[in-house]
Design an enzyme around this catalytic site. Structure first.
Site, PDB file in Angstrom:
ATOM      1  N   ASP A 115      -5.270 -13.041   3.250  1.00 14.64           N
ATOM      2  CA  ASP A 115      -6.034 -12.095   4.045  1.00 14.64           C
ATOM      3  C   ASP A 115      -5.797 -12.372   5.522  1.00 14.64           C
ATOM      4  O   ASP A 115      -6.031 -13.494   5.987  1.00 14.64           O
ATOM      5  CB  ASP A 115      -7.529 -12.264   3.694  1.00 14.64           C
ATOM      6  CG  ASP A 115      -8.334 -11.067   4.101  1.00 14.64           C
ATOM      7  OD1 ASP A 115      -8.137 -10.599   5.240  1.00 14.64           O
ATOM      8  OD2 ASP A 115      -9.148 -10.606   3.278  1.00 14.64           O
ATOM      9  N   LEU A 116      -5.372 -11.349   6.234  1.00 19.78           N
ATOM     10  CA  LEU A 116      -5.048 -11.531   7.661  1.00 19.78           C
ATOM     11  C   LEU A 116      -6.292 -11.741   8.520  1.00 19.78           C
ATOM     12  O   LEU A 116      -6.177 -12.053   9.710  1.00 19.78           O
ATOM     13  CB  LEU A 116      -4.239 -10.339   8.171  1.00 19.78           C
ATOM     14  CG  LEU A 116      -2.795 -10.296   7.643  1.00 19.78           C
ATOM     15  CD1 LEU A 116      -2.265  -8.870   7.635  1.00 19.78           C
ATOM     16  CD2 LEU A 116      -1.895 -11.204   8.469  1.00 19.78           C
ATOM     17  N   SER A 134      -3.890   6.980  13.821  1.00 18.88           N
ATOM     18  CA  SER A 134      -4.267   8.204  13.103  1.00 18.88           C
ATOM     19  C   SER A 134      -4.587   9.333  14.077  1.00 18.88           C
ATOM     20  O   SER A 134      -5.092   9.084  15.185  1.00 18.88           O
ATOM     21  CB  SER A 134      -5.511   7.898  12.269  1.00 18.88           C
ATOM     22  OG  SER A 134      -6.098   9.073  11.779  1.00 18.88           O
ATOM     23  N   ASN A 194      -6.251  -3.356  -2.306  1.00 19.68           N
ATOM     24  CA  ASN A 194      -6.180  -1.945  -2.688  1.00 19.68           C
ATOM     25  C   ASN A 194      -4.802  -1.617  -3.264  1.00 19.68           C
ATOM     26  O   ASN A 194      -4.332  -0.495  -3.155  1.00 19.68           O
ATOM     27  CB  ASN A 194      -6.470  -1.087  -1.443  1.00 19.68           C
ATOM     28  CG  ASN A 194      -6.830   0.335  -1.783  1.00 19.68           C
ATOM     29  OD1 ASN A 194      -7.250   0.634  -2.895  1.00 19.68           O
ATOM     30  ND2 ASN A 194      -6.628   1.228  -0.837  1.00 19.68           N
ATOM     31  N   LYS A 210      -9.535   2.557  14.694  1.00 19.66           N
ATOM     32  CA  LYS A 210      -8.187   2.943  15.158  1.00 19.66           C
ATOM     33  C   LYS A 210      -8.172   3.055  16.685  1.00 19.66           C
ATOM     34  O   LYS A 210      -7.226   2.615  17.339  1.00 19.66           O
ATOM     35  CB  LYS A 210      -7.753   4.262  14.508  1.00 19.66           C
ATOM     36  CG  LYS A 210      -7.520   4.174  13.009  1.00 19.66           C
ATOM     37  CD  LYS A 210      -6.360   3.234  12.667  1.00 19.66           C
ATOM     38  CE  LYS A 210      -6.190   3.008  11.179  1.00 19.66           C
ATOM     39  NZ  LYS A 210      -5.295   1.890  10.837  1.00 19.66           N
ATOM     40  N   ARG A 260     -17.693  19.585   3.799  1.00 19.18           N
ATOM     41  CA  ARG A 260     -17.912  18.144   3.761  1.00 19.18           C
ATOM     42  C   ARG A 260     -18.292  17.694   5.168  1.00 19.18           C
ATOM     43  O   ARG A 260     -17.634  18.070   6.142  1.00 19.18           O
ATOM     44  CB  ARG A 260     -16.617  17.458   3.318  1.00 19.18           C
ATOM     45  CG  ARG A 260     -16.684  15.959   3.230  1.00 19.18           C
ATOM     46  CD  ARG A 260     -15.452  15.363   2.573  1.00 19.18           C
ATOM     47  NE  ARG A 260     -14.251  15.484   3.384  1.00 19.18           N
ATOM     48  CZ  ARG A 260     -13.054  15.028   3.027  1.00 19.18           C
ATOM     49  NH1 ARG A 260     -12.888  14.451   1.854  1.00 19.18           N
ATOM     50  NH2 ARG A 260     -12.007  15.157   3.818  1.00 19.18           N
ATOM     51  N   ILE A 280       1.583   3.872   2.350  1.00 17.76           N
ATOM     52  CA  ILE A 280       2.594   4.108   3.383  1.00 17.76           C
ATOM     53  C   ILE A 280       3.456   2.854   3.550  1.00 17.76           C
ATOM     54  O   ILE A 280       4.670   2.932   3.739  1.00 17.76           O
ATOM     55  CB  ILE A 280       1.935   4.512   4.723  1.00 17.76           C
ATOM     56  CG1 ILE A 280       1.009   5.721   4.507  1.00 17.76           C
ATOM     57  CG2 ILE A 280       2.995   4.855   5.768  1.00 17.76           C
ATOM     58  CD1 ILE A 280       0.140   6.071   5.699  1.00 17.76           C
ATOM     59  N   LYS A 328      -9.374   2.131   4.927  1.00 20.53           N
ATOM     60  CA  LYS A 328      -9.086   3.489   5.412  1.00 20.53           C
ATOM     61  C   LYS A 328      -9.980   4.586   4.845  1.00 20.53           C
ATOM     62  O   LYS A 328      -9.681   5.774   5.037  1.00 20.53           O
ATOM     63  CB  LYS A 328      -7.627   3.816   5.121  1.00 20.53           C
ATOM     64  CG  LYS A 328      -7.295   3.762   3.637  1.00 20.53           C
ATOM     65  CD  LYS A 328      -5.914   4.289   3.338  1.00 20.53           C
ATOM     66  CE  LYS A 328      -5.699   4.369   1.839  1.00 20.53           C
ATOM     67  NZ  LYS A 328      -4.450   4.962   1.434  1.00 20.53           N
ATOM     68  N   GLY A 383       0.823  -1.223   0.000  1.00 24.10           N
ATOM     69  CA  GLY A 383       0.000   0.000   0.000  1.00 24.10           C
ATOM     70  C   GLY A 383       0.851   1.265   0.000  1.00 24.10           C
ATOM     71  O   GLY A 383       2.077   1.215  -0.126  1.00 24.10           O
ATOM     72  N   TYR A 441     -14.383   4.052  10.751  1.00 26.31           N
ATOM     73  CA  TYR A 441     -12.943   3.933  10.478  1.00 26.31           C
ATOM     74  C   TYR A 441     -12.145   4.446  11.671  1.00 26.31           C
ATOM     75  O   TYR A 441     -11.246   3.766  12.182  1.00 26.31           O
ATOM     76  CB  TYR A 441     -12.574   4.725   9.206  1.00 26.31           C
ATOM     77  CG  TYR A 441     -11.123   5.096   9.164  1.00 26.31           C
ATOM     78  CD1 TYR A 441     -10.152   4.153   8.822  1.00 26.31           C
ATOM     79  CD2 TYR A 441     -10.689   6.387   9.507  1.00 26.31           C
ATOM     80  CE1 TYR A 441      -8.805   4.485   8.833  1.00 26.31           C
ATOM     81  CE2 TYR A 441      -9.353   6.718   9.516  1.00 26.31           C
ATOM     82  CZ  TYR A 441      -8.416   5.771   9.177  1.00 26.31           C
ATOM     83  OH  TYR A 441      -7.083   6.104   9.201  1.00 26.31           O
TER      84      TYR A 441
HETATM   85  N1  UFG Z   1     -10.668  18.586   0.769  1.00 24.64           N
HETATM   86  C1  UFG Z   1     -11.241  19.373  -0.180  1.00 24.64           C
HETATM   87  N2  UFG Z   1     -11.579  18.812  -1.382  1.00 24.64           N
HETATM   88  C2  UFG Z   1     -11.370  17.497  -1.651  1.00 24.64           C
HETATM   89  C3  UFG Z   1     -10.764  16.682  -0.665  1.00 24.64           C
HETATM   90  C4  UFG Z   1     -10.443  17.257   0.544  1.00 24.64           C
HETATM   91  O1  UFG Z   1     -11.457  20.576   0.021  1.00 24.64           O
HETATM   92  O2  UFG Z   1     -11.718  17.048  -2.764  1.00 24.64           O
HETATM   93  C5  UFG Z   1     -10.289  19.180   2.049  1.00 24.64           C
HETATM   94  C6  UFG Z   1     -10.991  18.536   3.224  1.00 24.64           C
HETATM   95  O3  UFG Z   1     -12.241  19.134   3.416  1.00 24.64           O
HETATM   96  C7  UFG Z   1      -9.996  18.777   4.344  1.00 24.64           C
HETATM   97  C8  UFG Z   1      -8.633  18.754   3.649  1.00 24.64           C
HETATM   98  O4  UFG Z   1      -8.910  18.964   2.275  1.00 24.64           O
HETATM   99  O5  UFG Z   1     -10.180  20.063   4.871  1.00 24.64           O
HETATM  100  C9  UFG Z   1      -7.919  17.426   3.801  1.00 24.64           C
HETATM  101  O6  UFG Z   1      -8.817  16.401   3.433  1.00 24.64           O
HETATM  102  P1  UFG Z   1      -8.347  14.890   3.214  1.00 24.64           P
HETATM  103  O7  UFG Z   1      -9.548  14.118   2.785  1.00 24.64           O
HETATM  104  O8  UFG Z   1      -7.143  14.841   2.331  1.00 24.64           O
HETATM  105  O9  UFG Z   1      -7.857  14.458   4.650  1.00 24.64           O
HETATM  106  P2  UFG Z   1      -8.688  14.408   6.016  1.00 24.64           P
HETATM  107  O10 UFG Z   1      -8.007  15.354   6.934  1.00 24.64           O
HETATM  108  O11 UFG Z   1     -10.122  14.548   5.856  1.00 24.64           O
HETATM  109  O12 UFG Z   1      -8.498  12.886   6.370  1.00 24.64           O
HETATM  110  C10 UFG Z   1      -7.333  12.410   6.890  1.00 24.64           C
HETATM  111  C11 UFG Z   1      -7.108  10.945   6.481  1.00 24.64           C
HETATM  112  C12 UFG Z   1      -8.098  10.056   7.161  1.00 24.64           C
HETATM  113  C13 UFG Z   1      -8.190  10.361   8.632  1.00 24.64           C
HETATM  114  C14 UFG Z   1      -8.497  11.804   8.847  1.00 24.64           C
HETATM  115  C15 UFG Z   1      -8.551  12.175  10.288  1.00 24.64           C
HETATM  116  O13 UFG Z   1      -7.216  10.796   5.089  1.00 24.64           O
HETATM  117  O14 UFG Z   1      -7.661   8.727   6.968  1.00 24.64           O
HETATM  118  O15 UFG Z   1      -7.455  12.570   8.257  1.00 24.64           O
HETATM  119  O16 UFG Z   1      -8.885  13.503  10.460  1.00 24.64           O
HETATM  120  F1  UFG Z   1      -9.160   9.663   9.237  1.00 24.64           F
END
Ligand code: UFG
Length: 341
Positions: free
Chosen positions: A58-59, A125, A35, A154, A295, A12, A85, A10, A150
């Site tokens: 598969d674990l 996380s 994935n 964790k 979102r 990371i 994830k 994957g 999810y």
């Molecule tokens: N964002 C956008 N447009 C997009 C995608 C994301 O504006 O199309 C914004 C989100 O609203 C957020 C920022 O970009 O403000 C980062 O979003 P990500 O989806 O990249 O990351 P997240 O912080 O939401 O999620 C990450 C990890 C998850 C974890 C989470 C915990 O991907 O696995 O942090 O807060 F659970």
């Protein structure tokens, strides 16, 4: 010394296998390829000169996991990445997430217990902190009620590990990641989202290359300087290196307690618009984006206090936001070139 990396093909995981092999560890990957693809081991071999062993199963399969550990009871440590994830998917399919993420962990802990394997690094996380009351967020910040199944997996996983450490006499380190982005400088490995990316940076690079039409920025009315949400983005290679240091720490007997938790972030927060600006700067392109509604489930801002990790692990995230977005862009372009070959 032999290290098991679950989920090693994957995003990371693959970067961590590279860093482990660079430090002389012998790596066995277990992955069900749900994935990712088996070709990743060839890419790792191109980078490091060594092809890691890959066992595909598969674990969550108790028998297969038990058989695996019987064959490999000389493993010095395990880094456990293998998990689902996608936050949104976990809300739709909670049982899938609980089955997959928890059963695999329990089977691994059973395998450790039955075969005298002592060291576990767990992929956790910053989601466990929710929207923290104080910023930057240190390891002492309270764990808040999870906002998604999810995130809950964790939290529960950390609890299962904590109880197992106490009862079974094993050592464990939980690494709480902030937002991992970027790709290896070789552009041979990187993030490979299936379908429409959920995360910001893959969406940015796919929009710039023409796979997506327009990036939706989720909300510009947050109480932040430019109104968009703030995260602590960390380069995946910096993150990978912290795993190797954690394994060294366990094997060298340097742990302060048998269960330790570390935040892995840079300590710097960047807003969505700042990430877009960084991308535009390093790529020389203008990104097509529009502001849309927030979102659901997003928090306003979070960034790490990495002081404890810096001091205790002797580790520091080194890559800047521009290096992160540039490496992600190089990776996206390399993917596109390979497709058109
Ligand atoms: N964002 C956008 N447009 C997009 C995608 C994301 O504006 O199309 C914004 C989100 O609203 C957020 C920022 O970009 O403000 C980062 O979003 P990500 O989806 O990249 O990351 P997240 O912080 O939401 O999620 C990450 C990890 C998850 C974890 C989470 C915990 O991907 O696995 O942090 O807060 F659970």
């Amino acid at each position: 010394m032999k290290i098991l990396v679950t989920g090693g093909t994957g995003f990371i995981g693959s970067h961590t296998v590279v860093e482990l092999q660079n430090k002389g560890y012998e790596v066995i990957i277990v992955d069900n390829l749900s994935n990712s693809g088996s070709d990743i081991v060839d890419k790792i071999a191109q980078i490091t000169g060594i092809t890691p062993v890959l066992e595909i199963f598969d674990l969550t399969d108790k028998q297969k996991t038990s058989d695996f550990f019987k064959r490999h009871n000389d493993i010095a440590g395990i880094i456990h990445f293998a998990a689902y994830k996608a936050v949104g998917e976990s809300v739709q399919k909670p049982l899938l997430y609980y089955h997959n993420n928890l059963e695999s962990l329990i089977n691994i802990l059973d395998g450790m217990n039955e075969n005298g394997i002592r060291n576990l690094v767990f992929s956790s996380s910053c989601t466990v902190y929710g929207q923290p009351d104080e910023l930057p967020v240190s390891e002492n910040a309270p764990v808040k009620a999870a906002e998604s199944p999810y995130g809950n997996t964790k939290q529960i996983s950390e609890e299962i590990i904590y109880d197992s450490v106490k009862a079974l006499g094993i050592n464990a380190i939980a690494l709480r990641y902030f937002n991992p982005i970027g790709a290896h400088p070789s552009a041979l490995i990187g993030e490979l989202p299936i379908g429409v990316p959920n995360n910001l940076v893959p969406f940015i690079t796919q929009t710039a290359i023409g796979i997506r039409q327009c990036l939706s920025v989720f909300g510009d009315t947050y109480p932040t300087p430019d109104g968009t949400a703030i995260r602590d983005y960390i380069h995946v290679v910096d993150l990978a290196k912290a795993h190797v240091i954690s394994v060294d720490r366990m094997i060298d007997g340097k742990m302060k307690e048998n269960f330790e938790v570390f935040n892995l972030g840079t300590g710097n927060g960047y807003s969505v618009l700042e990430v877009i600006k960084s991308f535009e700067k390093v790529s020389g392109l203008k990104l097509n984006y529009k502001i849309v509604d927030r979102r659901e489930g997003d928090i306003t801002q979070v960034w790490a206090d990495p002081e404890y990790s810096n001091r205790e692990l002797g580790w520091k995230a080194e890559k800047s936001i521009d290096e992160m977005t540039l490496s992600a862009w190089k990776w996206e372009k390399a993917l596109q070139q390979n497709k058109s070959k």
